[in-house]
Design an enzyme around this catalytic site. Structure first.
Site: not given
Ligand code: UGA
Length: 580
Positions: A162-163, A223, A265, A268, A276, A336
């Protein structure tokens, strides 16, 4: 396969399980779900969601009312009442970083025992994130052992990672980029593909059909790659911060337009967290070590993330000095926005470091306070609103980019805080707006201004139609033009800066200002008290007045001003003008 006939069961009611179950149920599929946690079952049964996820409760409520979504306390009933069972249990990290498969094994056992008594064929789908070979060697074999049946013959096996992202789970489920189906045999893959074709209809996303291990590894590589993109940008951000004129946001825009890199993504900040990325990267490294393979890029990705949260505390100290006994506002606690999830939230490291520094922490989060309390207890104060959080504070840290914080204006901070100082850890504020109105620092933002610490205005004299800024220098004048406060911004000319600053801060109309010269008069202690006189005037037509008898110089007793007090100089100008 008829969607009226195909029945689904989900074991595990976390973000993935409940969201997928509710989305299927909302489109008329009959879905039975189960969780070992009776509380979760009870909550779902009453049409509610045991965590915060935008849009999910509406779907759950409607599907429960319609009768397409049923939460059961009996797993056997759920499995035997369905044709396809999805395993959606958690796969947390163990102490050593390796994957904890306890719940996956438990679910496999439950399925095997139920299938023991089932005559027909059944499809078992592993949606939980599991390290390669788990679907075949753990799930498949456990189901075989407990059911006495054979995978690929009596029951089917798929790995279907799942993504979806927390906070976007419903939207991501309805509009995924692709569906990955790892299959033990063609029949299993066909059945799962057919299910998704029915679910998505014309809007079916690309489907990747592959082996079980490939599907499992796609999830980890996905991931790991995303986390690497972020850590990469955080690394660049740390460089930008030391580089006057640099801004990581501009770098992200610049490289994001390269189609081979892409714009997503690249944001910064103070690091990634959540349920995850941290556990999946550690599990992948641990898994690879057992296979005697090094993953140095992924190790570096984790390493950058280890220390990134502390950058915001360092910036706060640069901005307001030592934090001991200072009231510091933390805006955002969840890992987040749009979630109440605190798992591996960077706020944990930030708050703990602030407490170590002796700060008095007051925090606000729109959703996560109940979960944060379990972590911080009474060591910090919890505000009920942004306003309450900022009131009387000496520095505000943006830790999570909730939209409620994005809409704040510099004036809100100025109105509420004791000392308006903001550190933007998520790059939600425009530096060109904020840095002019209050003390401001941001992750990945180099000095926006040339600052000559010596060139601080400590008097402003207006005589006739001319304006004189009196500055004093603790360093020899280096030919660097200066502004009130000693700043020259990177993106504007000296003349523009002076026109803007003088007008903005004093209300005096000096347009168009022309810098006609600099007059520097060292005093007795040149190192500390040299006076630089910058004589600005458009009326003087380029004539430089250097003679003291033409000007009335009023000195204020301002000691050598530290860098962070630069904004106070503007107050001095205002005060002077008020008493005139
Ligand atoms: C992540 C993946 O994006 C999903 O595709 C995956 O399904 C999920 O893990 C999982 O394995 O279940 P998630 O952890 O819910 O999803 O959230 P994200 O939106 O990916 O953010 C993860 C972290 O990265 C957050 O702390 C966010 O603040 C940080 N982030 C994200 C950044 O610092 N910069 C970015 O550009 C994007």
């Amino acid at each position: 396969m008829n969607e009226d006939k195909v029945r689904l069961s989900f074991l595990g009611l976390g973000y993935v399980g409940l969201t997928t179950a509710a989305c299927f149920a909302s489109r008329g599929f009959r879905v039975l779900c189960f969780d070992v946690d009776k509380f979760k079952v009870e909550v779902v049964r009453s049409g509610k969601v045991p965590f915060f996820e935008p849009g999910l409760e509406e779907l759950v409520k409607a599907s429960v009312e319609r009768g397409t979504l049923k939460a059961l306390e009996d797993s056997r009933e759920a499995i035997l009442g369905s044709d396809i069972t999805f395993i959606t249990v958690g796969t947390p990290a163990k102490e050593d970083g390796s994957i904890d498969l306890t719940y996956v094994k438990e679910a496999s056992k439950i399925i095997g025992e139920a299938l023991h008594d089932k005559d027909g064929w059944h499809l078992v789908v592993v949606k939980s994130t599991v390290v390669p070979t788990t679907t075949e060697k753990v799930v498949g074999r456990t189901v075989e052992k407990c059911s006495g049946k054979l995978a690929g013959k009596d029951f089917g096996l798929c790995a279907n990672p799942e993504f979806l992202r927390e906070g976007n789970a419903v939207e991501d489920t309805f509009k995924p980029d692709r569906i990955v189906i790892g299959e033990s045999d063609r029949r299993s893959g066909d059945m799962l593909e057919e299910l998704y074709r029915k679910f998505y209809g014309e809007n079916i996303p690309p489907i990747v059909r592959t082996t079980l291990v490939n599907a499992e590894l796609i999830k980890y590589a996905n991931n790991a790659f995303l986390a690497t993109k972020i850590s990469f940008m955080n690394m660049i951000a740390n460089l930008c911060q030391k580089l006057p004129g640099a801004d990581v946001e501009a770098i992200a825009d610049g490289i994001g337009l390269d189609k081979r890199i892409g714009p997503l993504f690249l944001k910064a900040g103070i690091g990634w967290g959540g349920s995850c990325f941290p556990k999946d990267l550690k599990a992948l490294i641990n898994f690879s070590q057992k296979m005697e393979v090094d993953l140095p890029i992924i190790e570096a990705t984790l390493k950058v993330n280890e220390t990134q949260p502390y950058k915001i505390v360092e910036l706060a100290k640069e901005l307001v000095g030592g934090l001991e006994n200072k009231r510091i506002s933390v805006l955002g606690l969840s890992f987040k926005p749009e979630t109440d999830d605190m798992r591996y939230a960077v706020s944990i490291k930030v708050v703990n470091r602030l407490l170590e520094e002796g700060a008095k922490v007051i925090a606000y989060d729109p959703k996560a306070v109940h979960n944060a309390r379990k972590i911080f207890g009474e060591t910090i104060e919890y505000a009920n609103s942004v306003e309450e959080c900022l009131k009387g504070s000496e520095c505000a840290l943006i830790v999570t980019e909730w939209s409620a914080f994005k809409s704040l204006k510099p004036e809100d901070f100025i109105r509420l805080m004791k000392i308006p100082a903001v550190v933007d850890g998520r790059r939600i504020y425009a530096p060109e707006v904020y840095s002019k109105k209050l003390r401001f620092k941001a992750i990945g933002l180099g000095e926006r201004k040339y600052y000559n610490p010596a060139l601080a205005v400590n008097a402003i004299i207006s005589k006739d139609n001319s304006i004189l800024l009196v500055k004093r220098s603790v360093e020899p004048f280096k030919g660097l033009w200066s502004l009130p406060g000693g700043f020259v911004e990177y993106d504007e000319t000296v003349e523009d800066s002076i026109t803007r600053e003088v007008k903005e801060e004093t209300g005096l109309s000096v347009e168009p200002v022309k810098v006609v010269g600099v007059y520097s008069q060292p005093t007795r202690s040149p190192a500390k008290h040299a006076v630089t006189v910058c004589y600005l005037c458009n009326i003087l037509g380029g004539e430089l007045k250097t003679s003291d008898e033409n000007i009335e110089v009023k000195f204020f007793s301002v000691e050598c001003l530290p860098r962070q007090l630069a904004f106070d100089h503007l107050k001095i100008i205002e005060d002077y003008l008020k008493c005139k």
